[in-house]
Design an enzyme around this catalytic site. Structure first.
Site, short mmCIF file in Angstrom:
data_model
loop_
_atom_site.label_atom_id
_atom_site.label_comp_id
_atom_site.label_asym_id
_atom_site.label_seq_id
_atom_site.Cartn_x
_atom_site.Cartn_y
_atom_site.Cartn_z
N PRO A 1 0.89 -1.07 -0.01
CA PRO A 1 -0.01 -0.25 0.18
C PRO A 1 0.72 1.38 0.15
O PRO A 1 1.67 1.27 0.49
CB PRO A 1 -0.94 0.05 0.91
CG PRO A 1 0.03 -1.05 2.29
CD PRO A 1 0.75 -1.84 1.63
N GLU A 2 0.42 1.87 -0.76
CA GLU A 2 1.17 3.53 -1.48
C GLU A 2 0.22 4.62 -0.28
O GLU A 2 -0.31 3.77 -0.02
CB GLU A 2 1.69 4.09 -2.15
CG GLU A 2 2.56 3.09 -2.78
CD GLU A 2 4.21 3.21 -2.89
OE1 GLU A 2 3.81 4.21 -2.03
OE2 GLU A 2 4.69 3.06 -3.57
N HIS B 1 -5.74 -14.04 9.43
CA HIS B 1 -4.96 -12.45 9.00
C HIS B 1 -5.81 -11.55 9.80
O HIS B 1 -5.19 -10.55 9.69
CB HIS B 1 -3.89 -13.30 8.10
CG HIS B 1 -3.24 -13.81 7.37
ND1 HIS B 1 -2.86 -13.83 8.07
CD2 HIS B 1 -3.89 -14.53 6.30
CE1 HIS B 1 -2.54 -15.60 6.91
NE2 HIS B 1 -3.18 -15.81 6.00
N ARG C 1 1.56 -10.17 6.09
CA ARG C 1 2.60 -10.60 6.37
C ARG C 1 3.16 -10.26 7.50
O ARG C 1 4.23 -10.14 8.07
CB ARG C 1 3.50 -10.33 5.13
CG ARG C 1 3.09 -11.36 4.24
CD ARG C 1 3.65 -10.55 2.82
NE ARG C 1 5.22 -10.55 3.11
CZ ARG C 1 6.62 -9.46 1.87
NH1 ARG C 1 6.18 -9.45 1.12
NH2 ARG C 1 7.27 -9.91 2.78
N ARG D 1 23.29 18.64 -2.41
CA ARG D 1 22.88 17.38 -2.46
C ARG D 1 23.64 16.67 -3.34
O ARG D 1 22.89 16.79 -4.67
CB ARG D 1 21.56 16.82 -2.31
CG ARG D 1 20.73 17.59 -0.76
CD ARG D 1 21.63 16.95 0.49
NE ARG D 1 21.22 15.97 0.65
CZ ARG D 1 20.41 15.80 1.59
NH1 ARG D 1 19.58 16.47 1.70
NH2 ARG D 1 20.39 14.17 2.38
#
Ligand SMILES: [Zn+2]
Length: 268
Positions: A2-3, A90, A109, A150
């Site tokens: 998931p983002e 789960h 997971r 950077r």
């Protein structure tokens, strides 16, 4: 995995069930995910009313009227199920409301997490304290000055949570393609003009993904509805060898152990 847009869509789906409701029952069905559940989770949540929901980076936030915020992270495989008919192996945390509805955190997971933090101290809580601005609220001049000097590639720095909170691999690839910036470019050598293309590109790819997820929200009303994942179309992400809109094949390189997809003709 998931983002940010999935987390935002999840929060909006949870809001429909939880906002303003009293939590009547809390059932932790194991002791931990990536880390232990708070030992007093049930005691502090049971009987409280949900005062608001929100998101910071990839963390979902559920505020109660007792001054606590339940902070959840979906990890690699987490999702919330709405009103499941029965619970499976789960399903790790259940919250049931005074309307006899329930939401269940499912995470095969178990890389996700659940914490309970005083709402007033949320900004100082470890994972949130050093977080940069939301990707949709970046300012071009501020980002340009933050990147100055950077030498790391722009791709790597955009994944740094101190630069932009919760901006993941998919959306960095897509935004760099849309802004026509090569992922290997040294961040500090990118012009302000290019950063001014990048900032709205980041905002747009995130907002378009949230809108796409939101358009599937009506499906969540069904029993066993699951929040958290939806299909998206990408211009370059996971399209190695396939055509960019310009006709050139999308390339894949590995940066910092993660795949980057880009178009060598479009991105400089
Ligand atoms: Zn191209």
């Amino acid at each position: 995995m998931p983002e940010l847009p999935e987390v935002e869509t999840t929060v909006r789906g949870l809001e429909k069930v939880l906002l303003g409701r009293r939590i009547e029952r809390v059932e932790a069905r194991r002791a931990d995910l990536r880390r232990s559940f708070p030992h007093d989770l049930g005691q502090r949540l049971t009987g409280s009313r949900v005062a608001g929901l929100g998101r910071r980076g990839k963390y979902g936030l559920i505020d109660t009227d007792r001054g606590d915020t339940l902070v959840f992270h979906l990890g690699m495989s987490g999702k919330w199920r709405l009103d499941p008919a029965e619970l499976g192996p789960h399903d790790h945390l259940l919250l049931a409301t005074d309307e006899r509805r329930s939401v269940v955190l499912n995470d095969p997971r178990r890389f996700g997490s659940v914490d309970l933090i005083e709402t007033a101290k949320l900004d100082q809580w470890g994972p949130l304290s050093a977080m940069g601005p939301e990707p949709t609220e970046l300012d071009a001049a501020q980002l340009h000055s933050k990147l100055r000097g950077r030498s790391a590639p722009i791709k790597a720095l955009l994944l740094d949570q101190r630069v932009a909170a919760g901006l993941g691999n998919i959306y960095v690839c897509e935004a760099l393609h849309r802004a026509k910036i090569h992922p290997r470019r040294a961040a500090g050598r990118i012009s302000l003009a290019a950063i001014k293309r990048l900032v709205p590109a980041i905002r747009d790819v995130i907002e378009e993904a949230i809108a796409a997820g939101g358009s599937t929200l009506r499906d969540y009303a069904r029993p066993d509805g699951e929040l958290g994942y939806f299909s998206k179309r990408f211009a370059v992400y996971d399209r190695e060898g396939k055509g960019c809109a310009c006709g050139s094949p999308v390339r894949r390189i590995v940066q910092g152990g993660r795949s980057t997809f880009y178009c060598a003709r479009c991105q400089h």
